[in-house]
Design a protein around this motif. Structure first.
Motif, PDB file in Angstrom:
ATOM      1  N   LEU A 103      16.159  -1.318 -12.854  1.00  0.00           N
ATOM      2  CA  LEU A 103      17.186  -2.070 -12.152  1.00  0.00           C
ATOM      3  C   LEU A 103      17.062  -1.922 -10.646  1.00  0.00           C
ATOM      4  O   LEU A 103      17.241  -2.878  -9.890  1.00  0.00           O
ATOM      5  N   SER A 104      16.752  -0.720 -10.206  1.00  0.00           N
ATOM      6  CA  SER A 104      16.684  -0.446  -8.769  1.00  0.00           C
ATOM      7  C   SER A 104      15.342  -0.825  -8.161  1.00  0.00           C
ATOM      8  O   SER A 104      15.261  -1.165  -6.982  1.00  0.00           O
ATOM      9  N   GLY A 105      14.281  -0.750  -8.960  1.00  0.00           N
ATOM     10  CA  GLY A 105      12.951  -0.974  -8.420  1.00  0.00           C
ATOM     11  C   GLY A 105      12.385   0.310  -7.832  1.00  0.00           C
ATOM     12  O   GLY A 105      13.018   1.376  -7.843  1.00  0.00           O
ATOM     13  N   PRO A 106      11.164   0.248  -7.320  1.00  0.00           N
ATOM     14  CA  PRO A 106      10.519   1.449  -6.775  1.00  0.00           C
ATOM     15  C   PRO A 106      11.345   2.077  -5.656  1.00  0.00           C
ATOM     16  O   PRO A 106      11.891   1.373  -4.804  1.00  0.00           O
ATOM     17  N   ARG A 107      11.428   3.382  -5.673  1.00  0.00           N
ATOM     18  CA  ARG A 107      12.128   4.109  -4.618  1.00  0.00           C
ATOM     19  C   ARG A 107      11.204   4.309  -3.410  1.00  0.00           C
ATOM     20  O   ARG A 107      10.026   3.975  -3.454  1.00  0.00           O
ATOM     21  N   ILE A 108      11.753   4.842  -2.354  1.00  0.00           N
ATOM     22  CA  ILE A 108      11.001   5.137  -1.132  1.00  0.00           C
ATOM     23  C   ILE A 108      11.087   6.632  -0.866  1.00  0.00           C
ATOM     24  O   ILE A 108      12.160   7.237  -1.002  1.00  0.00           O
ATOM     25  N   VAL A 109       9.982   7.247  -0.498  1.00  0.00           N
ATOM     26  CA  VAL A 109       9.983   8.631  -0.047  1.00  0.00           C
ATOM     27  C   VAL A 109       9.651   8.625   1.440  1.00  0.00           C
ATOM     28  O   VAL A 109       8.832   7.827   1.906  1.00  0.00           O
ATOM     29  N   SER A 110      10.294   9.495   2.192  1.00  0.00           N
ATOM     30  CA  SER A 110      10.091   9.558   3.636  1.00  0.00           C
ATOM     31  C   SER A 110      10.045  11.002   4.098  1.00  0.00           C
ATOM     32  O   SER A 110      10.557  11.903   3.433  1.00  0.00           O
ATOM     33  N   CYS A 111       9.432  11.223   5.256  1.00  0.00           N
ATOM     34  CA  CYS A 111       9.405  12.564   5.851  1.00  0.00           C
ATOM     35  C   CYS A 111       9.622  12.436   7.348  1.00  0.00           C
ATOM     36  O   CYS A 111       9.395  11.379   7.940  1.00  0.00           O
TER      37      CYS A 111
END
Length: 425
Positions: free
Chosen positions: A261-269
């Motif tokens: 439902l949300s789709g791919p998440r994002i990771v950040s640094c």
């Protein structure tokens, strides 16, 4: 150093260093999407192509840029040819091409091409400088190809993001389709959605921004705030969304439904020493519901295009770094996340379902609870030097058990070296 909440269960072991190394700072390593080779970007104005089969130098690409080569990315879905985009501190992006005279990794030609005076080398084997993309006013910090391979994004210290379309007309022509200038500081990184033409960027202004095309123009659809310092790197999760997730099978299936439902998440640094995961909140109002609300005379704040997106901070990964985190990589095969930065550490994280907790039912239903744990920490990966980049790649060295689908981690550092690591228990 902050202590991980649970003891690491895995360890990183040096498999090999790429040889010979650069004599100057090396910024990034880009694994090829099909072949067992990588491209490394160096302050000596060159791009080096190494084999992941024997870890030796294959080619040195030089002459296209006048200053440090900061970034590189391989174009996907190209048959019979390798196409590489590069970005430099000279404010330009370059496109390089080389014919592939092999069909798979077993036939990879390991002879050095560029810069070798051997009469056996054929001119067709050389990397060809195809085109220079000129438009930025300052250093190009990151380049990335869209999932289709038709669009190239570049970002710069000039606070702008450019999107170029490869016209694929046989003459190496590119067309500028958008210039976005909403960021208030240097744009450090860009990354594309794994399946859609959706772009995400990170900046010196501490924000992450999500971009999509609206009719014939590109625009910002979300601005993610939460980091307390420069966002150095962003990356999308791969598909499927539950690869590598540990826990009961039925719980993993439930998580998978929510992820879809949300789709791919994002990771950040970030410079704030944290690694964060962001999730898009699915739109609850369908077009039919919006029409019904309008018919009932209810006010609507939905844009006609419906492009605005809501994102939320889903998780802050366990704190292990004590200096700026420069790079983060999300494995599309295992779901593991790796980070590295100014403290010289490499950290590997794994997501798991929290046992004994059930998702809330009813209209206030929430995502099944998961948590991130640290599974490996490597201190001083390159001695005293900062590590600028980390990437996952398919393992390809000779002599291994080929029946196993394994990955390696590749780290790139200020000392000019690039190292290949295996993750084991």
């Amino acid at each position: 150093m902050p202590n991980p909440p649970t003891p690491p269960t895995h360890h990183l072991t040096l498999l090999s260093s790429l040889s010979p190394p650069s004599t100057e700072r090396t910024w990034q390593t880009a694994p090829h999407p099909r072949l067992p080779i990588v491209a490394t970007c160096s302050a000596d104005k060159t791009i080096r192509i190494y084999s992941l089969q024997n870890f030796c130098l294959l080619s040195t690409i030089a002459g296209g840029h006048k200053r440090s080569v900061r970034t590189a990315a391989w174009k996907p879905h190209v048959t019979g040819e390798s196409v590489l985009a590069s970005g430099s501190f000279d404010a330009t992006a370059g496109i390089w091409r080389r014919w592939d005279h092999y069909s798979d990794s077993s036939n990879l030609n390991l002879s050095t091409t560029h810069g070798d005076d051997s009469e056996e080398d054929d001119e067709e084997e050389e990397w060809r400088f195809a085109v220079l993309l000129d438009g930025h006013d300052s250093e190009v910090k990151s380049v990335a190809w869209s999932a289709s391979g038709m669009l190239l994004a570049t970002c710069s210290r000039d606070k702008s993001i450019w999107i170029w379309e490869d016209l694929d007309d046989g003459d190496n022509n590119f067309e500028t389709v958008a210039v976005m200038q909403e960021h208030e500081g240097d744009v450090k990184c860009v990354a594309w959605h794994p399946a859609e033409e959706c772009l995400v960027s990170g900046s010196y202004d501490d924000t992450i921004r999500v971009w999509r095309e609206d009719v014939d123009d590109w625009g910002q659809v979300a601005c993610l705030r939460g980091h307390g310092g420069t966002v150095w790197a962003v990356e999308f999760e791969g598909i499927p969304f539950v690869s590598g997730l540990t826990g009961k099978e039925e719980e993993q299936e439930e998580v998978g439904k929510w992820r879809a439902l949300s789709g791919p998440r994002i990771v950040s640094c970030s410079d704030d020493r944290s690694v964060r995961v962001w999730r898009r909140i699915p739109k609850e109002t369908s077009p039919a519901a919006a029409a019904a609300a309008a018919a009932a005379g209810m006010p609507s704040i939905i844009r006609p295009t419906g492009l605005d997106e809501d994102w939320e901070l889903e998780a802050v990964l366990p704190a292990v770094h004590d200096l700026a985190v420069y790079s983060v990589a999300w494995s599309r095969r295992t779901g593991l996340v790796a980070s590295t930065g100014a403290d010289g550490r490499v950290v590997v994280y794994q997501e798991r379902v929290v046992e004994g907790q059930q998702p809330q039912a009813g209209p206030e239903a929430k995502l099944p609870p998961t948590e991130w744990v640290v599974v490996a920490v490597l201190i001083g990966a390159h001695g005293i030097y900062e590590v600028n980049h980390v990437a996952w790649a398919k393992r390809a060295d000779r002599g291994r058990d080929v029946s196993k689908e394994e990955e390696v981690l590749i780290t790139t550092a200020d000392d000019g070296t690039v190292k290949v690591w295996t993750l084991g228990q």
